[in-house]
Structures are given as C-alpha cells and as structure tokens.
Design a protein around this motif. Structure first.
Motif, PDB file in Angstrom:
ATOM      1  N   LYS A  41     -18.162 -30.651  57.426  1.00  0.00           N
ATOM      2  CA  LYS A  41     -18.153 -32.118  57.483  1.00  0.00           C
ATOM      3  C   LYS A  41     -17.959 -32.610  58.912  1.00  0.00           C
ATOM      4  CE  LYS A  41     -16.531 -32.666  52.758  1.00  0.00           C
ATOM      5  NZ  LYS A  41     -15.368 -32.938  51.915  1.00  0.00           N
ATOM      6  N   ASP A 178     -29.109 -29.699  53.685  1.00  0.00           N
ATOM      7  CA  ASP A 178     -27.756 -30.019  53.215  1.00  0.00           C
ATOM      8  C   ASP A 178     -27.770 -30.385  51.734  1.00  0.00           C
ATOM      9  OD1 ASP A 178     -26.872 -29.620  55.823  1.00  0.00           O
ATOM     10  OD2 ASP A 178     -26.688 -31.762  56.274  1.00  0.00           O
ATOM     11  N   MET A 179     -28.759 -31.180  51.331  1.00  0.00           N
ATOM     12  CA  MET A 179     -28.858 -31.600  49.944  1.00  0.00           C
ATOM     13  C   MET A 179     -29.065 -30.390  49.037  1.00  0.00           C
ATOM     14  SD  MET A 179     -31.396 -34.449  48.249  1.00  0.00           S
ATOM     15  CE  MET A 179     -32.861 -33.477  48.525  1.00  0.00           C
ATOM     16  N   GLY A 182     -25.763 -28.242  49.187  1.00  0.00           N
ATOM     17  CA  GLY A 182     -24.514 -28.918  48.867  1.00  0.00           C
ATOM     18  C   GLY A 182     -23.575 -29.035  50.065  1.00  0.00           C
ATOM     19  N   LYS A 185     -20.764 -32.028  51.081  1.00  0.00           N
ATOM     20  CA  LYS A 185     -20.418 -32.823  49.895  1.00  0.00           C
ATOM     21  C   LYS A 185     -18.996 -32.495  49.458  1.00  0.00           C
ATOM     22  CE  LYS A 185     -24.524 -34.521  49.531  1.00  0.00           C
ATOM     23  NZ  LYS A 185     -24.728 -35.705  50.309  1.00  0.00           N
ATOM     24  N   ASP A 186     -18.365 -33.435  48.750  1.00  0.00           N
ATOM     25  CA  ASP A 186     -17.009 -33.194  48.227  1.00  0.00           C
ATOM     26  C   ASP A 186     -17.050 -32.372  46.976  1.00  0.00           C
ATOM     27  OD1 ASP A 186     -15.655 -34.545  50.235  1.00  0.00           O
ATOM     28  OD2 ASP A 186     -15.922 -36.471  49.237  1.00  0.00           O
TER      29      ASP A 186
END
Length: 186
Positions: A41, A178-179, A182, A185-186
């Motif tokens: 992050k 990234d999508m 994952g 992401k939280d």
C-alpha cells in the motif's frame, strides 16, 4: 489519493498518509504478512506521489526557484534511490530475511526526503509562487495521481515530456495487475 487544496497541502497530506503506513508497519511483528500488505500500500502511494511530483512539482521548482535545477535534480535522485528499494521490496514476502532491512531502508530514505521537502522546498515554493500557481499545480498533481503507475519502474523516464506520455499507460497496466492479484486491497 486526492485531497484537495494547493500542491503543498496535497503533497503534505500524502506525506502524512505514508507516515501512517510506516507506523503501522513498525507496530507489527517481524515476519507478519500484514507488513507486506502495508508495504504494498505504501509503495502504491509513493509511486503515484512521485510520478505526480516528477511531472508537475519539479518542473515548477526549476521554473520558479533560483537554484531550482539543483533542487529538482536532488529530489529526482532521492526518488530514484527509493524506487530501487521499492523494486527490491516488491519481490520479498514479509518473512523474507531481506524484507525488514529493505523496509527500514525505505522508511529512512522517505522520512529524510519528506523532511527536506517540507522543511526547505515547500516553504520556498510558497514564497516564490502565487496562490493561483500553487492551486493549479495541486489540480495537476491530483489528476496525475489518478492515472499514475502503482508499481516501481526504476528505468522509466522521470522528466517531462516522456514521463507524462508514458505514465498513464504504465499506470493502466499496473492497476490491472493490482486488480487481478488483489494487491493493495484490504
């Protein structure tokens, strides 16, 4: 990612968000997988922040400050060093023996960079630029962060016009990766 206000307010808020991630990392035990999640992050935020600074802030530093070329060059060197660390960190899991060393090195580098920007560069820009110029730069930085890469690319250009042309395409690829993975992401 986009906070509003002039460029200095925008970037200072980014700096605080990065520091919050660093404190979270420092509060977790070595080897904890959440440290890697936080490192991902913070890397996402740092890369977007750096790309926006390179595209808009540092050209303005060159234009508005008497020793702007030297200041901007120093800032770009700091970014390059941090980006190399982030690239090495990208390949490490939290339980990798190199992870703690790399994240500590990154935190030291970034904290020094932030102190220089907030203590020297930002006050000088505020003194030399109109409120309108700083506001316009804030808008440009916010826009750039929306399409910026989210992963370190140490060999990518860091000066206009090449960085402004390539960053959105690289950013799209990074966000797709990234999508799919994952990451971030939280």
């Amino acid at each position: 990612m986009g906070h509003g206000g002039d460029v200095i307010a925008e970037l200072t808020t980014d700096h605080q968000e990065v520091e919050d991630f660093f404190k979270e990392i420092e509060g977790l035990p070595s080897g904890d997988s959440r440290r890697k999640d936080c490192a991902d992050k913070v890397t996402i935020e740092l890369v977007r922040h750096s790309v926006a600074e390179e595209a808009y802030l540092y050209p303005a530093v060159r234009e508005h400050l008497p020793d702007g070329d030297a200041l901007a060059d120093k800032e770009l060197e700091d970014h390059a060093a941090a980006e190399r660390i982030m690239k090495d960190l990208e390949g490490c899991d939290a339980d990798d023996p190199k992870f703690d060393s790399l994240i500590n090195k990154l935190m030291t580098e970034i904290r020094e960079h932030i102190a220089e920007e907030e203590g020297i560069l930002f006050p000088r820009m505020r003194a030399m630029c109109s409120a309108e110029t700083l506001s316009e730069l804030g808008d440009k930085v916010r826009t750039a962060k929306k399409t910026a890469p989210t992963r370190p690319h140490p060999s990518a250009p860091d000066k206009p016009p090449a960085n402004k042309l390539l960053a959105p395409g690289v950013g799209l690829v990074d966000r797709l990766r990234d999508m799919m993975s994952g990451r971030g992401k939280d």
